[in-house]
Design a protein around this motif. Sequence first.
Motif, mmCIF file in Angstrom:
data_model
loop_
_atom_site.group_PDB
_atom_site.id
_atom_site.type_symbol
_atom_site.label_atom_id
_atom_site.label_comp_id
_atom_site.label_asym_id
_atom_site.label_seq_id
_atom_site.Cartn_x
_atom_site.Cartn_y
_atom_site.Cartn_z
ATOM 1 N N PRO A 88 0.825 -1.203 0.000
ATOM 2 C CA PRO A 88 0.000 0.000 0.000
ATOM 3 C C PRO A 88 0.864 1.261 0.000
ATOM 4 O O PRO A 88 1.917 1.300 0.631
ATOM 5 N N GLU A 89 0.438 2.246 -0.751
ATOM 6 C CA GLU A 89 1.167 3.509 -0.829
ATOM 7 C C GLU A 89 1.027 4.269 0.488
ATOM 8 O O GLU A 89 -0.076 4.537 0.943
ATOM 9 N N MET A 90 2.155 4.609 1.065
ATOM 10 C CA MET A 90 2.130 5.399 2.295
ATOM 11 C C MET A 90 3.041 6.598 2.116
ATOM 12 O O MET A 90 4.014 6.527 1.361
ATOM 13 N N TYR A 91 2.720 7.663 2.810
ATOM 14 C CA TYR A 91 3.620 8.817 2.817
ATOM 15 C C TYR A 91 4.633 8.590 3.919
ATOM 16 O O TYR A 91 4.307 8.672 5.101
ATOM 17 N N LYS A 92 5.864 8.312 3.502
ATOM 18 C CA LYS A 92 6.881 7.877 4.455
ATOM 19 C C LYS A 92 7.309 8.971 5.424
ATOM 20 O O LYS A 92 7.759 8.691 6.525
ATOM 21 N N PHE A 93 7.161 10.225 4.989
ATOM 22 C CA PHE A 93 7.609 11.314 5.857
ATOM 23 C C PHE A 93 6.515 11.814 6.792
ATOM 24 O O PHE A 93 6.743 12.685 7.622
ATOM 25 N N LEU A 94 5.333 11.228 6.643
ATOM 26 C CA LEU A 94 4.254 11.537 7.580
ATOM 27 C C LEU A 94 4.182 10.421 8.623
ATOM 28 O O LEU A 94 4.690 9.315 8.409
ATOM 29 N N THR A 95 3.523 10.703 9.718
ATOM 30 C CA THR A 95 3.333 9.653 10.721
ATOM 31 C C THR A 95 2.211 8.718 10.257
ATOM 32 O O THR A 95 1.459 9.051 9.327
ATOM 33 N N GLY A 96 2.113 7.589 10.934
ATOM 34 C CA GLY A 96 1.033 6.654 10.630
ATOM 35 C C GLY A 96 -0.315 7.343 10.774
ATOM 36 O O GLY A 96 -1.197 7.206 9.924
ATOM 37 N N TYR A 97 -0.432 8.126 11.820
ATOM 38 C CA TYR A 97 -1.699 8.808 12.084
ATOM 39 C C TYR A 97 -2.034 9.809 10.976
ATOM 40 O O TYR A 97 -3.160 9.872 10.499
ATOM 41 N N GLN A 98 -1.018 10.575 10.567
ATOM 42 C CA GLN A 98 -1.245 11.553 9.490
ATOM 43 C C GLN A 98 -1.654 10.862 8.192
ATOM 44 O O GLN A 98 -2.498 11.357 7.447
ATOM 45 N N ASN A 99 -1.066 9.687 7.941
ATOM 46 C CA ASN A 99 -1.462 8.911 6.760
ATOM 47 C C ASN A 99 -2.941 8.519 6.847
ATOM 48 O O ASN A 99 -3.686 8.685 5.884
ATOM 49 N N LEU A 100 -3.341 8.032 8.007
ATOM 50 C CA LEU A 100 -4.736 7.598 8.161
ATOM 51 C C LEU A 100 -5.696 8.780 8.004
ATOM 52 O O LEU A 100 -6.737 8.665 7.361
ATOM 53 N N LEU A 101 -5.299 9.912 8.586
ATOM 54 C CA LEU A 101 -6.129 11.121 8.454
ATOM 55 C C LEU A 101 -6.311 11.482 6.986
ATOM 56 O O LEU A 101 -7.417 11.799 6.534
ATOM 57 N N HIS A 102 -5.210 11.395 6.255
ATOM 58 C CA HIS A 102 -5.229 11.713 4.835
ATOM 59 C C HIS A 102 -6.201 10.790 4.082
ATOM 60 O O HIS A 102 -7.034 11.240 3.303
ATOM 61 N N PHE A 103 -6.089 9.484 4.354
ATOM 62 C CA PHE A 103 -6.979 8.536 3.661
ATOM 63 C C PHE A 103 -8.432 8.726 4.091
ATOM 64 O O PHE A 103 -9.343 8.566 3.283
ATOM 65 N N ALA A 104 -8.606 9.075 5.355
ATOM 66 C CA ALA A 104 -9.972 9.306 5.845
ATOM 67 C C ALA A 104 -10.610 10.471 5.100
ATOM 68 O O ALA A 104 -11.778 10.431 4.726
ATOM 69 N N ARG A 105 -9.822 11.507 4.839
ATOM 70 C CA ARG A 105 -10.351 12.688 4.135
ATOM 71 C C ARG A 105 -10.671 12.374 2.681
ATOM 72 O O ARG A 105 -11.567 12.969 2.092
ATOM 73 N N MET A 106 -9.894 11.415 2.104
ATOM 74 C CA MET A 106 -10.115 11.081 0.693
ATOM 75 C C MET A 106 -11.277 10.111 0.494
ATOM 76 O O MET A 106 -11.725 9.914 -0.626
ATOM 77 N N ALA A 107 -11.710 9.471 1.595
ATOM 78 C CA ALA A 107 -12.740 8.427 1.462
ATOM 79 C C ALA A 107 -14.072 9.012 1.006
ATOM 80 O O ALA A 107 -14.340 10.202 1.196
ATOM 81 N N GLN A 108 -14.875 8.149 0.379
ATOM 82 C CA GLN A 108 -16.191 8.569 -0.136
ATOM 83 C C GLN A 108 -17.161 8.852 1.010
ATOM 84 O O GLN A 108 -18.041 9.692 0.895
ATOM 85 N N VAL A 109 -16.986 8.108 2.102
ATOM 86 C CA VAL A 109 -17.890 8.285 3.239
ATOM 87 C C VAL A 109 -17.164 9.072 4.317
ATOM 88 O O VAL A 109 -15.937 9.168 4.307
ATOM 89 N N SER A 110 -17.917 9.647 5.250
ATOM 90 C CA SER A 110 -17.240 10.430 6.272
ATOM 91 C C SER A 110 -16.720 9.489 7.361
ATOM 92 O O SER A 110 -17.398 8.554 7.790
ATOM 93 N N ILE A 111 -15.473 9.717 7.746
ATOM 94 C CA ILE A 111 -14.821 8.862 8.735
ATOM 95 C C ILE A 111 -14.449 9.710 9.943
ATOM 96 O O ILE A 111 -13.731 10.705 9.817
ATOM 97 N N THR A 112 -14.965 9.321 11.085
ATOM 98 C CA THR A 112 -14.752 10.126 12.287
ATOM 99 C C THR A 112 -13.394 9.837 12.912
ATOM 100 O O THR A 112 -12.772 8.798 12.638
ATOM 101 N N LYS A 113 -12.951 10.735 13.781
ATOM 102 C CA LYS A 113 -11.705 10.514 14.529
ATOM 103 C C LYS A 113 -11.831 9.279 15.414
ATOM 104 O O LYS A 113 -10.870 8.549 15.619
ATOM 105 N N GLU A 114 -13.052 9.064 15.906
ATOM 106 C CA GLU A 114 -13.338 7.878 16.716
ATOM 107 C C GLU A 114 -13.032 6.597 15.944
ATOM 108 O O GLU A 114 -12.440 5.660 16.454
#
Length: 305
Positions: A88-114
């Motif tokens: 899977p493509e990951m942004y290596k210079f971002l943290t794991g959390y920042q990567n997940l946030l990024h993918f959450a924002r790109m998703a078709q459905v809304s994804i909460t912080k929870e």
Amino acid sequence: MESSSVLELRNVTKKLGNKNVVDDLSFSIQSGEVFGLLGPNGAGKTTTIRMIAGLISKSNGKVFINGVDADENFKQVMSEMGAIVENPEMYKFLTGYQNLLHFARMAQVSITKERIKEVIKLVDLEKNIHRKVKTYSLGMRQRLGVAQAILHKPSLLIFDEPTNGLDPQGIYEFRTYLKKLTEQGVAVMVSSHLLAEMQQMCDRVAIIQEGKLIDISSVHELREDHGADTLVQFEVDQPELAKEKLTDFEFEIVDGYLQCPAKRSDIPSINKKLVQANIQVFGISSKNPSLEEKFLAITKGGEEV
Ligand SMILES: Nc1ncnc2c1ncn2[C@@H]1O[C@H](COP(=O)(O)OP(=O)(O)OP(=O)(O)O)[C@@H](O)[C@H]1O
Ligand SMILES: [Mg+2]
């Protein structure tokens, strides 16, 4: 026709050049099930998965996700699927959390912080989630990939050779969180060229060779007692002594394990007799000889594939 399966393939074929690298494949996967696609190198596993994930076109056949034809409603079926096909493509210079946030924002459905928190917990990345991905081990990257794939709560998860490169601990942990996911009703499809791994991880295994479906077997036939004998393996401290003392059983010693054909209902009494004979039992497992025979037959006697 409607289908109640999470995933159904009907006569799926991929023609490359003049060869059918996937040839008329049909099977279906149910909710809560781990389904394995097992085959030697070049069997067509990745090609099959790429067609299901919509990364390449099919030459023929149909794919249904929760009864919906993937060709007719691609967007909907993609929202119900999570797939890890290549690394899977990951942004290596971002943290794991920042990567997940990024993918959450790109998703078709809304994804909460929870929800993000929930998946981090599920794949056991809580301790390392705020580290940069470039400092992650392969196992951590793989977990982050899984976290990303399940963010949007898909009902179908597909992994191509998920345990490649993982150490035994990593493989064990992967199985653990697969189990958590299936308990939530997710259907999982995994591919591998390793029989033993599939036997440990899957409920059912499809064997493919040269693009064709050879066989589908249930792995844990022993779970439901068919009354038939299965090969049961005991890991003990003194296999020779056990064989000598307990002549009621047809024990054989294979690779240092004590092995004998038995019914599921016989296992506790065999175990008891071993213990009473002062033999230490470290582990009991069962093999599925029919699956093994079929796979060895197509891989020509078990040479490393
Ligand atoms: N783009 C392509 N053009 C021609 N042939 C291809 C192409 N992609 C794959 N193939 C062939 O299709 C067959 C199936 O390949 P695939 O990658 O699906 O196998 P696999 O089961 O995933 O193998 P592995 O265990 O090595 O990952 C192989 O014979 C491969 O050479
Ligand atoms: Mg492959």
